[in-house]
Design an enzyme around this catalytic site. Structure first.
Site, mmCIF file in Angstrom:
data_model
loop_
_atom_site.group_PDB
_atom_site.id
_atom_site.type_symbol
_atom_site.label_atom_id
_atom_site.label_comp_id
_atom_site.label_asym_id
_atom_site.label_seq_id
_atom_site.Cartn_x
_atom_site.Cartn_y
_atom_site.Cartn_z
ATOM 1 N N ARG A 76 12.671 9.016 35.011
ATOM 2 C CA ARG A 76 13.083 9.765 33.822
ATOM 3 C C ARG A 76 14.155 10.152 34.425
ATOM 4 O O ARG A 76 15.308 11.074 33.367
ATOM 5 C CB ARG A 76 11.573 10.659 34.440
ATOM 6 C CG ARG A 76 11.980 12.435 34.393
ATOM 7 C CD ARG A 76 10.795 13.360 33.234
ATOM 8 N NE ARG A 76 10.743 13.616 32.999
ATOM 9 C CZ ARG A 76 11.907 14.756 32.877
ATOM 10 N NH1 ARG A 76 12.749 14.603 32.421
ATOM 11 N NH2 ARG A 76 11.289 16.767 32.791
ATOM 12 N N ASP A 109 2.927 11.287 24.283
ATOM 13 C CA ASP A 109 2.308 13.093 24.487
ATOM 14 C C ASP A 109 1.157 13.549 23.086
ATOM 15 O O ASP A 109 1.159 12.725 22.127
ATOM 16 C CB ASP A 109 2.932 14.212 25.037
ATOM 17 C CG ASP A 109 2.150 15.151 25.207
ATOM 18 O OD1 ASP A 109 2.530 15.417 26.954
ATOM 19 O OD2 ASP A 109 1.765 16.934 24.543
ATOM 20 N N TYR A 143 -1.572 24.538 19.945
ATOM 21 C CA TYR A 143 -0.791 24.176 19.771
ATOM 22 C C TYR A 143 0.065 23.901 18.663
ATOM 23 O O TYR A 143 1.040 25.244 18.759
ATOM 24 C CB TYR A 143 -0.178 23.484 20.448
ATOM 25 C CG TYR A 143 -0.383 23.104 22.107
ATOM 26 C CD1 TYR A 143 0.394 23.601 22.969
ATOM 27 C CD2 TYR A 143 -1.434 22.215 22.694
ATOM 28 C CE1 TYR A 143 0.166 23.173 24.248
ATOM 29 C CE2 TYR A 143 -2.080 21.623 23.975
ATOM 30 C CZ TYR A 143 -1.021 22.691 24.871
ATOM 31 O OH TYR A 143 -1.110 22.526 26.417
ATOM 32 N N ARG A 150 -3.452 11.002 33.550
ATOM 33 C CA ARG A 150 -2.417 11.358 33.164
ATOM 34 C C ARG A 150 -1.996 10.657 34.972
ATOM 35 O O ARG A 150 -0.980 11.154 35.720
ATOM 36 C CB ARG A 150 -3.041 13.077 33.835
ATOM 37 C CG ARG A 150 -2.983 13.945 32.964
ATOM 38 C CD ARG A 150 -2.817 13.835 31.406
ATOM 39 N NE ARG A 150 -1.106 14.373 31.222
ATOM 40 C CZ ARG A 150 -0.425 15.231 30.982
ATOM 41 N NH1 ARG A 150 -1.443 16.304 30.990
ATOM 42 N NH2 ARG A 150 0.679 16.012 30.974
ATOM 43 N N ARG A 192 4.370 11.605 36.293
ATOM 44 C CA ARG A 192 3.810 12.905 37.163
ATOM 45 C C ARG A 192 3.936 13.061 38.593
ATOM 46 O O ARG A 192 4.737 13.493 39.503
ATOM 47 C CB ARG A 192 2.403 13.786 37.129
ATOM 48 C CG ARG A 192 2.309 15.000 35.321
ATOM 49 C CD ARG A 192 1.403 14.912 35.875
ATOM 50 N NE ARG A 192 0.734 16.562 34.692
ATOM 51 C CZ ARG A 192 0.156 17.241 34.595
ATOM 52 N NH1 ARG A 192 -0.884 16.887 34.919
ATOM 53 N NH2 ARG A 192 -0.032 18.245 34.454
HETATM 54 O O1 CP3 Z 1 -1.784 10.231 31.225
HETATM 55 C C1 CP3 Z 1 -1.123 9.835 31.103
HETATM 56 O O2 CP3 Z 1 -0.574 9.455 32.234
HETATM 57 C C2 CP3 Z 1 -0.583 9.563 29.478
HETATM 58 C C3 CP3 Z 1 0.769 10.423 29.412
HETATM 59 C C4 CP3 Z 1 -0.221 11.470 29.227
HETATM 60 C C5 CP3 Z 1 1.070 12.684 28.750
HETATM 61 N N1 CP3 Z 1 0.815 13.694 28.292
HETATM 62 C C6 CP3 Z 1 2.574 12.688 29.432
HETATM 63 C C7 CP3 Z 1 3.507 13.671 30.203
HETATM 64 C C8 CP3 Z 1 -0.645 11.918 28.614
HETATM 65 C C9 CP3 Z 1 -2.568 11.577 28.523
HETATM 66 C C10 CP3 Z 1 -0.912 13.272 28.131
HETATM 67 C C11 CP3 Z 1 -2.177 13.860 27.549
HETATM 68 C C12 CP3 Z 1 -1.566 15.889 27.419
HETATM 69 N N2 CP3 Z 1 -0.675 16.237 26.809
HETATM 70 C C13 CP3 Z 1 -2.798 16.360 27.280
HETATM 71 C C14 CP3 Z 1 -4.102 16.659 27.551
HETATM 72 C C15 CP3 Z 1 -4.949 15.826 28.475
HETATM 73 C C16 CP3 Z 1 -4.462 17.170 29.696
HETATM 74 O O3 CP3 Z 1 -3.684 17.289 31.013
HETATM 75 O O4 CP3 Z 1 -5.826 18.355 29.459
HETATM 76 C C17 CP3 Z 1 -1.703 17.943 26.388
HETATM 77 C C18 CP3 Z 1 -3.412 18.814 26.522
HETATM 78 C C19 CP3 Z 1 -0.921 17.797 26.788
HETATM 79 C C20 CP3 Z 1 0.416 19.070 26.682
HETATM 80 C C21 CP3 Z 1 1.442 18.737 27.737
HETATM 81 N N3 CP3 Z 1 2.808 18.075 28.176
HETATM 82 C C22 CP3 Z 1 1.877 20.104 28.557
HETATM 83 C C23 CP3 Z 1 1.082 20.948 28.603
HETATM 84 C C24 CP3 Z 1 2.909 19.628 28.964
HETATM 85 C C25 CP3 Z 1 3.580 20.245 30.398
HETATM 86 C C26 CP3 Z 1 2.659 20.314 31.629
HETATM 87 C C27 CP3 Z 1 2.466 19.508 32.393
HETATM 88 O O5 CP3 Z 1 1.617 18.724 32.213
HETATM 89 O O6 CP3 Z 1 2.784 18.372 32.970
HETATM 90 C C28 CP3 Z 1 3.301 18.161 29.050
HETATM 91 C C29 CP3 Z 1 4.499 17.392 29.368
HETATM 92 C C30 CP3 Z 1 4.063 16.114 29.625
HETATM 93 N N4 CP3 Z 1 3.294 14.760 28.979
HETATM 94 C C31 CP3 Z 1 5.061 15.487 30.422
HETATM 95 C C32 CP3 Z 1 3.998 14.423 30.738
HETATM 96 C C33 CP3 Z 1 4.206 12.514 31.884
HETATM 97 C C34 CP3 Z 1 5.492 16.179 32.197
HETATM 98 C C35 CP3 Z 1 6.464 15.862 31.145
HETATM 99 C C36 CP3 Z 1 8.106 15.677 32.762
HETATM 100 O O7 CP3 Z 1 7.636 14.270 32.655
HETATM 101 O O8 CP3 Z 1 8.339 16.640 32.797
#
Ligand code: CP3
Length: 342
Positions: free
Chosen positions: A39, A76, A153, A26, A30
């Protein structure tokens, strides 16, 4: 394109490396103010992920700003349910939400096996642009969710502490569960192959909700499908990260993959014993260590590096970096790994 820094690829294959490579789950998005600026120029996360030039830009930010040894494509895991027919929304401060979910056999009519070239072309474009702009500086990591995590999900419709609707379906409707898991698996194999064709140098499978299943459920409904994916992907090294699946480590040693990701509850010694010497281990500093002083981050990072021993190790956190961690703290972690020698 030859890679100038291929430490992660060589470490994954078990080759000797001059130093331990490092990246953070991640890392894209973030934590960086530079990410938030991009963003804020669009309507939200989904538009950003679907705009290839911008997705490429935020993919490369951590390489330039933090100095990590790999980029991970900005997308994602939930793009797979969407490509299969269940679109999602990302609700500010709450996370993903699916209007339609899978509740019964009849709902399977709503979903299809994804055609990534058709439905996920924006990821293909983002990867191609990223590869061009990285110009061989570091490898690009492609990724997908593991079938069980994606299933959870699609059934639950949102995040959950227990994912009890999804777990219930495994017990109550095993046949339906297997049908859906099979469709997710096929979609994921096609999707990962597309990412590799477009330039991904290594791929990671995220099983974020592995830890909520019982060991027998994990074997039957999760590991079986991860194993199918690993068998299908032979083009590049594969990493499997199953958060909380300490109970499955021994059986994970049989996976046709190069690297196993460890969370911070899995000690190196026990993991090495259970998984054996033929896999690289990735991880596993507690993400919360990055809330402590620089000195303490350094101390704990060095302690981790010494335990892993400097061979067949890709340094990372034990899960994704938390959104409120300061980039300077992440840099202390990265710099400590880069300076350390076995
Ligand atoms: O690693 C990276 O930075 C690359 C991008 C990436 C995102 N999501 C971008 C994202 C990756 C590899 C993921 C994987 C992901 N997404 C997982 C598996 C990894 C883990 O953390 O367990 C899961 C379970 C998700 C599902 C998901 N996506 C959730 C639950 C959420 C909301 C809460 C959170 O984690 O931020 C997301 C949103 C998300 N995915 C964001 C980003 C940058 C935040 C969205 C925003 O910018 O508002």
């Amino acid at each position: 394109m030859t890679l100038q820094n291929d430490l992660i690829i060589r470490a994954a294959k078990g080759e000797k490396t001059e130093r331990v490579p490092v990246w953070l789950m991640r890392q894209a998005g973030r934590i960086l103010p530079e990410y938030r600026a991009v963003r804020n120029s669009v309507s939200g996360f989904i538009e950003l992920a679907q705009t290839p030039e911008l997705a490429a830009e935020v993919t490369i930010q951590p390489v330039d700003i933090l100095g990590v040894d790999a980029a991970i494509i900005f997308s994602d895991i939930l793009v797979i349910p969407e490509a299969m027919g269940l679109p999602y929304k990302m609700i500010e401060k709450k996370g993903p939400f699916f209007e339609e979910t899978i509740k019964s056999e009849a709902d399977l009519k709503k979903v299809r096996i994804a055609d990534p070239h058709e439905d996920l072309n924006y990821v293909a474009e983002a990867i191609k642009i990223t590869k061009r702009e990285l110009n061989g500086r570091v490898p690009l990591i492609g990724f997908a969710g593991a079938p069980w995590t994606i299933f959870s999900y699609m059934v639950e419709g949102s995040g959950s502490k227990t994912f009890s609707k999804a777990k219930k379906m495994l017990y109550a409707e095993p046949e339906l569960s297997h049908k859906l898991l099979e469709m997710i698996t096929e979609s994921t194999i096609k999707y990962l192959k597309m990412q590799i064709e477009c330039g991904a140098d290594i791929v990671q499978i995220f099983d974020s909700w592995a830890g909520i299943l019982s060991p027998t459920q994990y074997d039957e409904f999760a590991l079986k499908y991860i194993s199918k994916i690993c068998d299908a992907i032979n083009e590049v090294p594969v990493t499997v990260f199953a958060k909380g699946a300490f109970f499955a480590r021994k059986r994970m040693s049989d996976l046709n993959c190069e690297t196993i990701g460890l969370d911070w509850n899995m000690s190196f010694a026990a993991s090495r014993r259970l998984i054996g010497d033929s896999k690289t281990l990735q991880g596993n500093l507690d993400p919360c260590v990055l809330y402590s002083s620089d000195k303490e981050i350094e101390r704990q990072t060095i302690q981790m590096l010494e335990e892993f021993g400097g061979h067949r190790h890709i340094a990372n956190l034990g899960h994704g970096v938390y959104p409120d961690i300061k980039p300077e703290k992440v840099k202390v972690f990265i710099e400590t790994v880069k300076k350390w020698r076995a």
